[in-house]
Motif scaffolding. Sequence first.
Motif, short mmCIF file in Angstrom:
data_model
loop_
_atom_site.label_atom_id
_atom_site.label_comp_id
_atom_site.label_asym_id
_atom_site.label_seq_id
_atom_site.Cartn_x
_atom_site.Cartn_y
_atom_site.Cartn_z
N LEU A 118 2.02 1.79 -3.56
CA LEU A 118 0.94 2.29 -4.41
C LEU A 118 0.64 3.76 -4.11
O LEU A 118 0.45 4.57 -5.03
CB LEU A 118 -0.32 1.44 -4.21
CG LEU A 118 -0.24 -0.01 -4.72
CD1 LEU A 118 -1.45 -0.80 -4.25
CD2 LEU A 118 -0.15 -0.04 -6.25
N THR A 144 -4.33 -5.94 -9.96
CA THR A 144 -5.55 -5.20 -10.31
C THR A 144 -5.49 -3.78 -9.76
O THR A 144 -5.83 -2.82 -10.46
CB THR A 144 -6.78 -5.93 -9.74
OG1 THR A 144 -6.87 -7.24 -10.32
CG2 THR A 144 -8.05 -5.16 -10.03
N GLN A 145 -5.01 -3.65 -8.53
CA GLN A 145 -4.87 -2.31 -7.95
C GLN A 145 -3.84 -1.47 -8.71
O GLN A 145 -4.05 -0.29 -8.99
CB GLN A 145 -4.44 -2.42 -6.48
CG GLN A 145 -5.44 -3.08 -5.56
CD GLN A 145 -4.90 -3.17 -4.14
OE1 GLN A 145 -4.69 -2.15 -3.47
NE2 GLN A 145 -4.64 -4.39 -3.68
N LEU A 191 -4.43 1.98 -10.89
CA LEU A 191 -3.65 3.18 -10.60
C LEU A 191 -2.99 3.72 -11.86
O LEU A 191 -3.02 4.92 -12.14
CB LEU A 191 -2.61 2.87 -9.53
CG LEU A 191 -1.64 3.99 -9.16
CD1 LEU A 191 -2.38 5.21 -8.63
CD2 LEU A 191 -0.62 3.49 -8.13
N ASN A 228 0.83 -1.21 0.00
CA ASN A 228 0.00 0.00 0.00
C ASN A 228 0.86 1.26 0.00
O ASN A 228 0.52 2.26 -0.64
CB ASN A 228 -0.95 0.00 1.21
CG ASN A 228 -2.04 -1.04 1.07
OD1 ASN A 228 -2.41 -1.43 -0.04
ND2 ASN A 228 -2.58 -1.49 2.20
N SER A 279 -4.82 -9.73 -7.07
CA SER A 279 -5.47 -8.58 -6.45
C SER A 279 -4.55 -7.36 -6.48
O SER A 279 -4.99 -6.24 -6.79
CB SER A 279 -5.85 -8.91 -5.01
OG SER A 279 -6.37 -7.78 -4.36
N LEU A 280 -3.25 -7.55 -6.18
CA LEU A 280 -2.30 -6.44 -6.20
C LEU A 280 -2.16 -5.89 -7.61
O LEU A 280 -2.12 -4.67 -7.82
CB LEU A 280 -0.95 -6.89 -5.65
CG LEU A 280 0.16 -5.84 -5.69
CD1 LEU A 280 -0.22 -4.62 -4.85
CD2 LEU A 280 1.49 -6.44 -5.20
#
Length: 528
Positions: free
Chosen positions: A268, A301-302, A306, A265, A298-299
């Motif tokens: 990101l 996708t984030q 972004l 996080n 999942s990571l």
Amino acid sequence: MKKHFSNQQALLTDRARYLWLVLGTTLSFLAVSGRWELSLAAWLSPLLLLRFTRTIRPLIGCFLAWLVQVSTMLIFLAESGLLHPGWIVVFPLFGTVLTLPYLLDRLLAPRLSQVSLVLASLLFPCCQAACEYLISFTPYGGLISLAYTQYGNLPLLQLISVTGIYGVSFIVAWFASVGNGIWERHFAWPRIRPLTLLYSGALVLVLLFGCLRLTFFAPSSQTVRIAGISAAASTSQNTPSPREMMQMVQSNPAHLRALLAALDNEMLNRTQAEARAGAKIVVWPEVGAQVLASDKASLLTQAAALARTEHIYLDMGLGVFQPPATIYDQAILIDPQGRILSTYNKVHPVPGLDPFGPSENQPPVVETPYGRLSTAICFDADFPPLMQEAGSQGVDIMLLPSNDWQASDPWHSQNATFRAIENGYSLVRQASNGLAITIDDEGYVLAATDYFTTDQQTMIAYVPVKGTWTLYSRVGDLFAWLCLAEVLALAGMGVWQRKQAWTAVDADLPLEGSAFQEGKNKATGPTF
């Protein structure tokens, strides 16, 4: 009285020999591509060691030269924090290989000098370049080279755009053999003029080429803003090591996920901040983010969302852990549409340090509005042929996620910059636990930041979007192969000369010069 004077002279000569050995050894420790080095020492140390080996019996001289080379390798390991069992075993073997130039020079150069002083002077530098090249085929790559000691000498380093690093090693080592030839002939100008003029002219041409390239072939004026980011040191310190991850995935997977999520996080969030500050390309360090294999989708996708929202290219240095004990070291490039353009696995793991095996990737090449981009990972840059694969495809910017350790700061990053000059691309090396650096295709530093001098490392660079053509990017290590061929040719010629000399001695024919003197009186060494 005459005998007393001769004994005194012999004693002074013997002391001088060992003075050259002591000085050469001391300078060799300062010419290691490690944390402390002196570029001038790399020129003087081989000269002094060569002078020593030329004035003493071959067996003794080469044995002591071997001790110097092995000790130098151990000093390099100690300076670099690499005193691991495998490295301690292998690097002394490299020292043995790097003793070969002194051995061949001692045995064959005196004979070759009977044919041509110039040919004799080429044996040592050709052998030095060839030995460095042969070492580069090991899993340790091209870590060992005289060329790296010349970091910052940009006029000289432009030569590697033609020959690779081996051309610079050749020039430095040739200085030693030329200097020794001049020394042996007592600086008598009529005897040393051809060799002196040849080397001086060659060095002037190399430096002139470098100056002209730097002056008249400047990189593209159009640039793109690139941000390299690493997690804060406090966050990285809370991230478990691979061994701890293996234990935690069994005992407390929820806590492990929470620790990795904090790291991911942060990466990101910092990416978003740099994108909103104007960056068009963002680079993470090697394993800048870490994730369990089951959470990777999942990571990604984030990260894709972004990149799409902020309209950036994102090069993610990502460590993927597949329980129970499999780790993938990847660089994943995402475009402004959120598409994954490439997934690159590290090709060359660091022997004994990286907890995974090699892969068979090639650096990907993608077309973008900011030039042709490619990516590799950290230790891959110590293998010139791998990086030349991208150069041969006209890459403009090489992204290099990396992760070092404090003892390798700054030399490991500095070594990587040689790949940019060789291949004509800019290089962005974002490194955790080391020096992050960006240079253009001529070796000028565009930006740099040290992980150990800031809590939140961010490197901002305006990078040329167009690289340049280099001969090395097209022909690769051709110069090194030519040096190897030249060593074989000169060795054959030297053996033939030796045979002819001893044939003449056996036939009781008159001979002049060092070949005869050394054959008749090995105890006193060669006469020149």
